[in-house]
Design an enzyme around this catalytic site. Structure first.
Site, short mmCIF file in Angstrom:
data_model
loop_
_atom_site.label_atom_id
_atom_site.label_comp_id
_atom_site.label_asym_id
_atom_site.label_seq_id
_atom_site.Cartn_x
_atom_site.Cartn_y
_atom_site.Cartn_z
N GLU A 162 0.89 -0.94 -0.07
CA GLU A 162 0.39 -0.15 0.03
C GLU A 162 0.66 0.87 -0.50
O GLU A 162 0.29 2.18 0.66
CB GLU A 162 -1.30 -0.12 0.78
CG GLU A 162 -2.08 -1.12 0.90
CD GLU A 162 -3.21 -0.92 2.00
OE1 GLU A 162 -4.10 -0.14 2.02
OE2 GLU A 162 -3.56 -1.91 2.16
N1 CAA Z 1 -6.20 12.24 -3.84
C1 CAA Z 1 -6.65 12.57 -5.00
N2 CAA Z 1 -5.73 13.00 -5.79
C2 CAA Z 1 -4.38 12.74 -5.88
C3 CAA Z 1 -3.81 12.16 -4.42
C4 CAA Z 1 -4.83 11.98 -4.03
N3 CAA Z 1 -4.38 12.14 -2.23
N4 CAA Z 1 -2.77 12.00 -4.69
C5 CAA Z 1 -1.92 12.31 -6.12
N5 CAA Z 1 -3.31 12.72 -7.24
C6 CAA Z 1 -3.92 13.65 -8.68
C7 CAA Z 1 -3.01 14.86 -8.39
O1 CAA Z 1 -3.69 15.75 -8.05
C8 CAA Z 1 -2.64 14.73 -9.84
O2 CAA Z 1 -4.34 15.20 -10.55
P1 CAA Z 1 -4.21 16.37 -12.29
O3 CAA Z 1 -3.51 15.38 -13.04
O4 CAA Z 1 -5.51 16.07 -12.39
O5 CAA Z 1 -3.03 17.50 -11.55
C9 CAA Z 1 -2.76 13.44 -9.96
O6 CAA Z 1 -3.34 12.34 -9.21
C10 CAA Z 1 -0.79 12.53 -10.60
O7 CAA Z 1 -0.64 13.32 -8.83
P2 CAA Z 1 0.81 13.03 -8.71
O8 CAA Z 1 1.46 14.11 -10.08
O9 CAA Z 1 1.32 13.37 -7.91
O10 CAA Z 1 1.21 12.09 -8.77
P3 CAA Z 1 2.82 10.86 -9.12
O11 CAA Z 1 2.63 10.18 -10.20
O12 CAA Z 1 3.61 11.64 -9.12
O13 CAA Z 1 2.61 9.64 -8.21
C11 CAA Z 1 2.26 8.91 -6.23
C12 CAA Z 1 2.27 9.38 -7.11
C13 CAA Z 1 2.11 9.20 -4.46
C14 CAA Z 1 3.52 8.37 -5.59
C15 CAA Z 1 1.68 7.51 -6.50
O14 CAA Z 1 2.20 6.90 -7.66
C16 CAA Z 1 1.63 6.55 -5.01
O15 CAA Z 1 0.96 6.83 -4.14
N6 CAA Z 1 2.37 5.73 -5.33
C17 CAA Z 1 2.30 4.52 -4.51
C18 CAA Z 1 1.45 3.01 -4.83
C19 CAA Z 1 0.69 2.06 -4.21
O16 CAA Z 1 0.72 2.52 -2.86
N7 CAA Z 1 0.45 0.59 -4.59
C20 CAA Z 1 -0.18 0.28 -3.86
C21 CAA Z 1 -1.20 -0.49 -3.71
S1 CAA Z 1 -1.68 -1.86 -3.25
C22 CAA Z 1 -1.00 -2.99 -2.74
O17 CAA Z 1 -0.16 -2.66 -2.36
C23 CAA Z 1 -1.59 -4.10 -2.99
C24 CAA Z 1 -2.90 -5.04 -2.33
O18 CAA Z 1 -3.27 -5.60 -2.36
C25 CAA Z 1 -2.68 -3.78 -1.09
#
Ligand code: CAA
Length: 386
Positions: free
Chosen positions: A366
């Protein structure tokens, strides 16, 4: 907030989850770890104690208990078995996308059944080449003339992989738009073109089936598009993770507390140099530091969860902070707990080594703790910029 200040409603959930854990989880945790068997009996137990209702809104058959009560339940279950804690919690990760972005029809169709524990749900975002950089996913959903979509691609690290009935799946409907081109779909197990793939052989949380998912010319109807809206999938996934990360932190908290409880019991019983090991000051200080760090983590988790429930500005930062802190504490505390068991801590005759193995994944899934720090860093620098 310290536990003594929890409300009556909060205490009711704690009591329910604790009883469920004692009856249905703790007695089988070691066996599930050994056999990697899915704990269906404990799923039935959780249904009996109505635990799947906690995070579902009242209008859809839930209890409307929000993220704080969800965390309290996950903490109690994870004290007994970190694996069961997450395979229960992942149902909230899978259903937040519907709660946040589903159409009324999608909410009415699925949420009451998830609340009743009739349907288990999983969350499909990560892929082999797209983990931390979730926006780079390559699964594609191509719109057809009749409004349906054809999904092709794979998902990785799907928790509850072959046990779930329903999957929230993220795929790009407009690759040229980057993360803005990602959409979410609801796909049922058994849907033509959807196949559950390889099961991972995990270090910890061994009762949790983590699988690959494969989509091969998988045609889904327009009403399986979440929110009937193309392109909102990435924001939906991020908003979901903001709500789900405190539950991973709560899983870590439960693991840390469970390990400390075992370590206190063991060091009180264990005699060396003519006295109980726990009476040595060096050991007391270790136990005191473990307890204090757990308490700090607990308060951060509870407050972050309350922040999410109240919709305070910038709650993603708090969700990330509690995930980083509680999971790092869990790794430290469970490692120290193994140390306190000495040689017995390193063998499977005692339950403690499982806590350490189960804790490790909480720093990874996550969103790795490095990604959480990135979320926090971006938030505080943005705040400073005004
Ligand atoms: N809430 C709402 N919108 C959001 C947001 C949030 N918290 N964070 C980003 N956004 C939106 C931004 O506003 C932006 O919108 P626009 O395109 O309209 O401007 C868009 O999303 C892109 O935002 P970023 O440029 O900040 O995105 P990024 O590519 O730099 O990535 C990141 C940000 C935080 C690194 C994200 O990719 C991330 O959280 N990565 C980790 C993913 C993760 O947690 N994966 C786990 C999956 S679940 C798992 O583990 C398996 C399971 O089954 C348990």
């Amino acid at each position: 907030m310290i536990r003594e200040l929890l409300t009556e409603e909060n205490r009711e959930w704690v009591a329910r989850a604790r009883e469920c854990a004692a009856k249905f989880v703790a007695p089988h945790a070691a066996e599930w770890d050994r056999t990697a068997e899915y704990p269906w009996s404990a799923i039935e137990g959780a249904k009996k104690y109505d635990l799947f209702r906690v995070w579902i809104p009242k209008e859809y058959g839930g209890a409307g208990g929000g993220v704080l009560n969800l965390c309290l339940v996950v903490e109690e279950l994870s004290k007994a078995c970190g694996g069961f804690g997450v395979l229960y919690a992942v149902n909230s990760l899978g259903s937040f996308p519907i709660i946040l972005g589903g159409t009324d029809a999608q909410k009415e169709q699925w949420l009451p059944r998830i609340a009743a524990g009739e349907k288990l749900i999983a969350f499909g975002l990560s892929e082999k080449k797209s983990g931390s950089d979730a926006g780079s996913l390559s699964c594609r959903a191509v719109k057809q003339d009749d409004g349906s979509f054809v999904i092709d691609g794979e998902k990785k690290w799907n928790t509850n992989g072959n046990a779930a009935d329903l999957y929230t799946v993220y795929a790009s409907t407009a690759p040229d738009r980057g993360s803005r081109g990602i959409s979410a779909f609801l796909v049922e197990k058994g849907h033509p073109g959807f196949r559950i793939g390889k099961k991972e052989d995990l270090m910890g949380i061994r009762c949790v089936p983590v699988h690959e998912l494969h989509f091969e010319s998988c045609r889904v109807s327009a009403d399986q598009l979440l929110g009937a809206r193309e392109g909102g999938g990435f924001a939906n996934a991020m908003m979901t993770l903001d709500r789900a990360r405190p539950a991973v932190a709560a899983q870590a908290l439960g693991l840390a507390q469970g390990a400390l409880d075992l370590a206190i019991h063991y060091t009180r019983e264990r005699q060396q140099f003519g006295q109980s090991v726990s009476s040595f000051q060096g050991i007391q200080w270790m136990l005191a530091d473990m307890a204090t760090r757990i308490e700090a983590a607990r308060q951060l988790v509870y407050e972050a969860a309350r922040g999410v429930d109240s919709g305070v500005k910038g709650f993603s930062k708090y969700a990330a902070m509690c995930k980083v802190f509680a999971t790092d504490v869990a790794m430290e505390v469970t490692t120290n707990a193994v140390q306190l068991f000495g040689g017995y801590g390193y063998c499977k005759d005692y339950p403690i080594e499982k806590f350490m193995r189960d804790a490790k994944i909480t720093q990874i899934y996550e969103g790795t703790n490095q990604i959480q720090r990135l979320v926090i860093g971006r938030a505080i620098t943005k705040e400073a910029a005004g």
